[in-house]
Design a protein around this motif. Structure first.
Motif, PDB file in Angstrom:
ATOM      1  N   TRP A 114       0.950  -1.203   0.034  1.00 17.41           N
ATOM      2  CA  TRP A 114       0.164   0.000   0.025  1.00 17.41           C
ATOM      3  C   TRP A 114       0.852   1.342  -0.160  1.00 17.41           C
ATOM      4  O   TRP A 114       0.797   2.210  -0.860  1.00 17.41           O
ATOM      5  CB  TRP A 114      -1.062  -0.036   1.390  1.00 17.41           C
ATOM      6  CG  TRP A 114      -1.693   1.179   1.405  1.00 17.41           C
ATOM      7  CD1 TRP A 114      -2.798   1.361   0.887  1.00 17.41           C
ATOM      8  CD2 TRP A 114      -1.258   2.365   2.113  1.00 17.41           C
ATOM      9  NE1 TRP A 114      -3.319   2.872   1.365  1.00 17.41           N
ATOM     10  CE2 TRP A 114      -2.290   3.540   1.996  1.00 17.41           C
ATOM     11  CE3 TRP A 114      -0.243   2.523   3.204  1.00 17.41           C
ATOM     12  CZ2 TRP A 114      -2.140   4.533   2.753  1.00 17.41           C
ATOM     13  CZ3 TRP A 114      -0.181   3.649   3.738  1.00 17.41           C
ATOM     14  CH2 TRP A 114      -1.247   4.809   3.482  1.00 17.41           C
ATOM     15  N   LEU A 115       1.916   1.065   0.775  1.00 21.62           N
ATOM     16  CA  LEU A 115       2.833   2.444   1.065  1.00 21.62           C
ATOM     17  C   LEU A 115       3.511   2.770  -0.331  1.00 21.62           C
ATOM     18  O   LEU A 115       3.561   3.837  -0.736  1.00 21.62           O
ATOM     19  CB  LEU A 115       3.728   2.439   2.123  1.00 21.62           C
ATOM     20  CG  LEU A 115       4.824   3.485   2.383  1.00 21.62           C
ATOM     21  CD1 LEU A 115       4.016   4.794   2.529  1.00 21.62           C
ATOM     22  CD2 LEU A 115       5.733   3.026   3.553  1.00 21.62           C
ATOM     23  N   HIS A 116       3.870   1.620  -0.902  1.00 17.35           N
ATOM     24  CA  HIS A 116       4.512   1.646  -2.082  1.00 17.35           C
ATOM     25  C   HIS A 116       3.694   2.243  -3.335  1.00 17.35           C
ATOM     26  O   HIS A 116       4.329   2.957  -4.073  1.00 17.35           O
ATOM     27  CB  HIS A 116       5.202   0.373  -2.727  1.00 17.35           C
ATOM     28  CG  HIS A 116       6.007   0.322  -4.024  1.00 17.35           C
ATOM     29  ND1 HIS A 116       7.133   0.922  -4.022  1.00 17.35           N
ATOM     30  CD2 HIS A 116       5.465  -0.129  -5.285  1.00 17.35           C
ATOM     31  CE1 HIS A 116       7.455   0.593  -5.489  1.00 17.35           C
ATOM     32  NE2 HIS A 116       6.651   0.035  -5.945  1.00 17.35           N
ATOM     33  N   GLN A 117       2.449   2.214  -3.204  1.00 20.99           N
ATOM     34  CA  GLN A 117       1.629   2.822  -4.148  1.00 20.99           C
ATOM     35  C   GLN A 117       1.317   4.359  -3.938  1.00 20.99           C
ATOM     36  O   GLN A 117       0.776   4.870  -5.035  1.00 20.99           O
ATOM     37  CB  GLN A 117       0.550   1.929  -4.334  1.00 20.99           C
ATOM     38  CG  GLN A 117       0.674   0.448  -4.939  1.00 20.99           C
ATOM     39  CD  GLN A 117      -0.669  -0.399  -4.818  1.00 20.99           C
ATOM     40  OE1 GLN A 117      -1.550   0.162  -4.233  1.00 20.99           O
ATOM     41  NE2 GLN A 117      -0.457  -1.562  -5.439  1.00 20.99           N
ATOM     42  N   GLN A 118       1.693   4.856  -3.008  1.00 23.86           N
ATOM     43  CA  GLN A 118       1.430   6.189  -2.430  1.00 23.86           C
ATOM     44  C   GLN A 118       2.513   7.027  -3.236  1.00 23.86           C
ATOM     45  O   GLN A 118       3.511   6.802  -3.025  1.00 23.86           O
ATOM     46  CB  GLN A 118       1.286   6.534  -1.051  1.00 23.86           C
ATOM     47  CG  GLN A 118       0.568   5.385  -0.195  1.00 23.86           C
ATOM     48  CD  GLN A 118      -0.842   5.356  -0.905  1.00 23.86           C
ATOM     49  OE1 GLN A 118      -1.617   6.160  -1.095  1.00 23.86           O
ATOM     50  NE2 GLN A 118      -1.218   4.162  -0.985  1.00 23.86           N
TER      51      GLN A 118
END
Length: 306
Positions: free
Chosen positions: A24-28
């Motif tokens: 999830w964080l990688h996609q922000q």
């Protein structure tokens, strides 16, 4: 009505693993500048007011310094009013409304009140247009002892350090269409739990405290905002976002039990504003002005009570 939302990360009904959170964080991604849109305006307040860096968020995209604006001299004999914005960083008018009040109206009230204005509590959320912080934690469910959210922990520590009892706390928020399209599905996936479906209210409303509602205070805030923009009407069940509408434009939450920002100060008067920026009947500027009107309406009411 509850629903198991589908989401592109995780397995239905299973709470996220650390790997899921990392994905999830990688996609922000960074979409706007906290420094250019917020910090430069806060720094411009230095002189007429005191600007203090009360903390820093050491995130990969940072660091993000955290700022508060206060009177040049805080006076123990004045009531203290805390104004917070950007607890959910994506809620733009909360941040810009707090700034606009500070820049254009704070001087009208500093003689009577100690003002503590924290315009953007979650700057990483502001830049990525996000409800959560990088650990997939919602700061506005984290105003509790030993908070796992540094956003919540650092503003609580700063207010505590000032040593002034907070008389009123005005917390500026938005309710957006992305609450249903992105953030509630993500919450369902993160926790592995079904979430209620909400009809997003078209218009402004406030959230008072179930244990300390202060109906006249809420009414004053709504009345002030009504001069600027429209107030949300209840759904067919007489509710706003699943909660009964107590009076025109007002619902109640148990602020402390839910770990909400407006509940951490033990203030006599608290309100959480909710602006609807996706309305066809409101512009971004109107949303900012609604937040300003909420603050001035609250302060005018408090002024009358002195």
């Amino acid at each position: 009505m509850t629903q198991n939302y589908t989401y592109h990360i995780g397995s239905p009904g299973v709470p996220w693993t650390q790997a899921d959170k990392a994905l999830w964080l990688h996609q922000q991604i960074i979409k706007r500048s906290y420094h250019n849109e917020v910090v430069v305006h806060i720094e411009a307040m230095q002189g007429p007011f005191n600007v203090e860096q009360y903390g820093v968020l050491e995130y990969a995209d940072g660091p993000y310094p955290l700022y508060a604006i206060t009177n040049k001299q805080l006076d123990n004999d004045k009531p203290t009013v805390l104004i917070t914005g950007g607890v959910h960083g994506y809620e733009t008018s909360g941040v810009q409304g707090a700034l606009r009040f500070a820049m254009r109206h704070a001087s009208e009230y500093e003689a009577e009140f100690n003002l503590i204005i924290a315009p953007c509590i979650s700057p990483w959320g502001y830049e990525t247009i996000n409800r959560w912080n990088p650990m997939a934690i919602d700061p506005n469910r984290s105003f509790v002892p030993q908070s796992e959210s540094p956003e919540a922990a650092q503003i609580m520590a700063f207010v505590s350090k000032l040593g002034l009892p907070v008389h009123a706390h005005i917390d500026l928020h938005e309710t957006t269409d992305t609450d249903n399209s992105e953030f509630r599905p993500a919450l369902c996936a993160r926790d592995g739990k079904a979430q209620d479906i909400w009809q997003i209210p078209d218009g402004f409303y406030t959230v008072g405290d179930t244990q300390n509602p202060q109906d006249a205070f809420q009414r004053a805030v709504v009345s002030s905002v009504e001069k600027v923009t429209h107030i949300a009407l209840p759904d067919e069940e007489g509710k706003l976002i699943g909660s009964p509408m107590i009076q025109h434009g007002v619902i109640h939450y148990a602020l402390k039990d839910l770990g909400l920002c407006a509940g951490f100060t033990n203030a006599e008067y608290t309100t959480t504003t909710e602006v609807y920026p996706d309305s066809a009947n409101a512009t971004p500027e109107e949303c900012i002005l609604a937040q300003v009107a909420a603050v001035t309406g609250a302060l005018d009411y408090l002024r009358e009570q002195q």
